[in-house]
Design a protein around this motif. Structure first.
Motif, PDB file in Angstrom:
ATOM      1  N   GLN A  66       0.832  -1.193   0.000  1.00 32.65           N
ATOM      2  CA  GLN A  66       0.000   0.000   0.000  1.00 32.65           C
ATOM      3  C   GLN A  66       0.877   1.257   0.000  1.00 32.65           C
ATOM      4  O   GLN A  66       2.078   1.197   0.266  1.00 32.65           O
ATOM      5  CB  GLN A  66      -0.919  -0.005   1.225  1.00 32.65           C
ATOM      6  N   SER A  67       0.248   2.388  -0.277  1.00 33.65           N
ATOM      7  CA  SER A  67       0.963   3.659  -0.299  1.00 33.65           C
ATOM      8  C   SER A  67       1.537   3.979   1.075  1.00 33.65           C
ATOM      9  O   SER A  67       0.914   3.725   2.108  1.00 33.65           O
ATOM     10  CB  SER A  67       0.018   4.782  -0.728  1.00 33.65           C
ATOM     11  N   TYR A  68       2.740   4.558   1.071  1.00 28.90           N
ATOM     12  CA  TYR A  68       3.343   4.989   2.335  1.00 28.90           C
ATOM     13  C   TYR A  68       2.518   6.086   2.995  1.00 28.90           C
ATOM     14  O   TYR A  68       2.608   6.297   4.207  1.00 28.90           O
ATOM     15  CB  TYR A  68       4.762   5.517   2.084  1.00 28.90           C
ATOM     16  N   GLN A  69       1.722   6.790   2.220  1.00 27.43           N
ATOM     17  CA  GLN A  69       0.901   7.891   2.742  1.00 27.43           C
ATOM     18  C   GLN A  69      -0.551   7.498   2.947  1.00 27.43           C
ATOM     19  O   GLN A  69      -1.371   8.341   3.290  1.00 27.43           O
ATOM     20  CB  GLN A  69       0.981   9.085   1.782  1.00 27.43           C
ATOM     21  N   PRO A  98      -1.005   9.098   7.695  1.00 20.96           N
ATOM     22  CA  PRO A  98      -1.490   7.977   8.500  1.00 20.96           C
ATOM     23  C   PRO A  98      -0.324   7.172   9.064  1.00 20.96           C
ATOM     24  O   PRO A  98       0.726   7.026   8.425  1.00 20.96           O
ATOM     25  CB  PRO A  98      -2.302   7.144   7.495  1.00 20.96           C
ATOM     26  N   LEU A  99      -0.517   6.656  10.266  1.00 24.62           N
ATOM     27  CA  LEU A  99       0.522   5.894  10.956  1.00 24.62           C
ATOM     28  C   LEU A  99      -0.026   4.542  11.397  1.00 24.62           C
ATOM     29  O   LEU A  99      -1.232   4.383  11.593  1.00 24.62           O
ATOM     30  CB  LEU A  99       0.994   6.649  12.208  1.00 24.62           C
ATOM     31  N   MET A 100       0.863   3.594  11.587  1.00 29.50           N
ATOM     32  CA  MET A 100       0.472   2.312  12.165  1.00 29.50           C
ATOM     33  C   MET A 100       0.521   2.441  13.684  1.00 29.50           C
ATOM     34  O   MET A 100       1.417   1.929  14.353  1.00 29.50           O
ATOM     35  CB  MET A 100       1.379   1.205  11.639  1.00 29.50           C
ATOM     36  N   MET A 248      -2.351   8.817  13.304  1.00 27.69           N
ATOM     37  CA  MET A 248      -2.138   9.850  12.283  1.00 27.69           C
ATOM     38  C   MET A 248      -1.229  10.937  12.835  1.00 27.69           C
ATOM     39  O   MET A 248      -1.196  11.196  14.047  1.00 27.69           O
ATOM     40  CB  MET A 248      -3.475  10.461  11.852  1.00 27.69           C
ATOM     41  N   LEU A 249      -0.493  11.533  11.941  1.00 31.64           N
ATOM     42  CA  LEU A 249       0.298  12.723  12.246  1.00 31.64           C
ATOM     43  C   LEU A 249      -0.205  13.827  11.345  1.00 31.64           C
ATOM     44  O   LEU A 249      -0.347  13.636  10.127  1.00 31.64           O
ATOM     45  CB  LEU A 249       1.783  12.467  11.986  1.00 31.64           C
ATOM     46  N   VAL A 250      -0.487  14.990  11.921  1.00 28.82           N
ATOM     47  CA  VAL A 250      -1.011  16.105  11.136  1.00 28.82           C
ATOM     48  C   VAL A 250      -0.197  17.353  11.417  1.00 28.82           C
ATOM     49  O   VAL A 250       0.288  17.575  12.529  1.00 28.82           O
ATOM     50  CB  VAL A 250      -2.516  16.350  11.421  1.00 28.82           C
ATOM     51  N   MET A 270       0.162   0.587   5.346  1.00 29.06           N
ATOM     52  CA  MET A 270      -0.842  -0.030   6.207  1.00 29.06           C
ATOM     53  C   MET A 270      -1.742  -0.966   5.401  1.00 29.06           C
ATOM     54  O   MET A 270      -2.092  -0.660   4.260  1.00 29.06           O
ATOM     55  CB  MET A 270      -1.692   1.084   6.855  1.00 29.06           C
ATOM     56  N   PHE A 271      -2.133  -2.084   5.999  1.00 30.18           N
ATOM     57  CA  PHE A 271      -2.979  -3.054   5.310  1.00 30.18           C
ATOM     58  C   PHE A 271      -4.270  -2.403   4.809  1.00 30.18           C
ATOM     59  O   PHE A 271      -4.917  -1.637   5.528  1.00 30.18           O
ATOM     60  CB  PHE A 271      -3.292  -4.225   6.242  1.00 30.18           C
TER      61      PHE A 271
END
Length: 381
Positions: A66-69, A98-100, A248-250, A270-271
């Motif tokens: 999936q996309s890193y973003q 987005p974060l895991m 998430m980081l914003v 992320m899956f």
């Protein structure tokens, strides 16, 4: 013998990793342990979230990298979530990562910004990971003390009078964990001004905004905050998705891109199904929050009864997933929780794992059913 890296000598194994082995051993030996130590939600996520995950498993692209973003629609959902609940406008394309789980964000931010010898302002008491990650990257923790007499808020005047020349990063966490303290109306504005005066990046760790709290706030709602602030958030507590690992980081595009350089070298996205479930969670109506908090309100009432039975005091205005309680004078927190574990088979977290200012306090989790909490009360009364 192959020597470990020097950085491992700066940290210890995470407290809960060690203590839960002890607790699990007691359980394996037949002890009826009640675990009120960790904030791992025992309630279920919204059904539509689980359905979205299940449906996502059948998508043709689900099992690819999936996309890193993250998915564009996930970033759009995060943007909508922040706009609706915090009145903060974020570009879905450039200001959201987005974060895991938000915990990985602590490491990614630290790796992106900290050099060996840089100093980091860390709350005491506060989340232990701020300190351990700071040490792992070779930076130096500088603790700013929080005190009950000041409602667990930072004393910015005292910080102004200290040497801040090497301070590069400051961790803040409101609503505060472990104490449940809320920010004042002016705190975030004062922090943004402080950061600008001293060229410090402030990161607000914000996973508890919706638990027993009618007024969620974001530091990014302050005018000009994006210049000097980032914010971490998580679906773990708000939507009972701790095991899904979605955070998430914003912040502004420049900060996000710096952190992305680290993250894109650490994982491969992320899956897909988890992202689809997260999108549905972020679209939940106000009814979800009301229903969730009605459960936690009843649990908190019972934990207050338990704290009363243990002769503790606490702040009824505190929010979040825990009750932070003050022990009677001259009682050692770690000795107390070990005694309760041995005699009453109840595991409670000692305040000392959050820093020296946690001595004399204990923390109860609300992640247990009413029946379990009533049993705990019976055991100590």
């Amino acid at each position: 013998m192959i020597e470990v890296a020097n950085r491992l000598h700066t940290v210890e194994e995470y407290y809960f990793s060690k203590k839960l082995r002890e607790v699990n051993l007691l359980i394996a030996n037949g002890k009826p342990i009640i675990n009120l130590g960790i904030g791992s939600p025992d309630l279920q996520p919204p059904q539509k979230v689980v359905d979205a995950l299940t449906k996502g498993l059948l998508d043709a692209s689900a099992h690819k990298y999936q996309s890193y973003q993250g998915l564009p629609e996930l970033r759009a959902a995060i943007s909508g979530f922040y706009r609706e609940h915090f009145s903060v406008n974020l570009s879905a394309n450039t200001e959201i990562l987005p974060l895991m789980g938000s915990k990985e964000g602590i490491m990614h931010i630290s790796m992106a910004y900290l050099n060996e010898g840089d100093k980091v302002l860390i709350p005491n008491p506060g989340y232990p990971t701020y300190q351990s990650v700071t040490k792992l990257v070779g930076a130096e923790p500088v603790f700013y003390e929080l005190d009950e007499t000041n409602n667990w808020l930072p004393d910015l005047n005292a910080l102004e009078n200290s040497d801040l020349s090497k301070v590069k990063l400051m961790w803040v966490n409101y609503p505060h964990m472990p104490t449940g303290a809320q920010p004042t109306e002016s705190l975030f504005e004062d922090l943004v001004a402080f950061a600008k005066r001293h060229n410090i990046l402030i990161v607000n760790d914000n996973p508890y905004s919706f638990i027993l709290n009618d007024a969620p706030k974001s530091i990014l709602s302050v005018n000009g905050a994006k210049e000097v602030c980032l914010e971490l958030n998580s679906l773990s507590k708000t939507f009972n998705m701790a095991g899904w690992r979605v955070g998430m980081l914003v912040g502004n595009n420049t900060h996000i891109n710096h952190v992305l350089k680290v993250k894109s070298n650490m994982d491969s996205g992320m899956f897909y199904g988890i992202q689809k479930g997260a999108i549905e969670a972020l679209k939940c109506s106000k009814m979800w929050y009301s229903t969730l908090n009605s459960v936690y309100q009843k649990r908190r009432d019972l934990v207050w009864q338990l704290a009363d039975a243990l002769n503790c005091t606490y702040d009824r205005n505190a929010t979040g997933l825990f009750v932070w309680a003050k022990l009677p004078a001259y009682i050692n927190a770690e000795e107390f929780i070990d005694l309760i574990l041995k005699e009453n088979h109840i595991f409670i977290t000692p305040g000392t794992i959050f820093g020296s200012k946690g001595e004399g306090y204990i923390r109860f989790s609300l992640c247990a059913s009413n029946d379990v909490l009533e049993e705990a009360i019976t055991r100590v009364e």
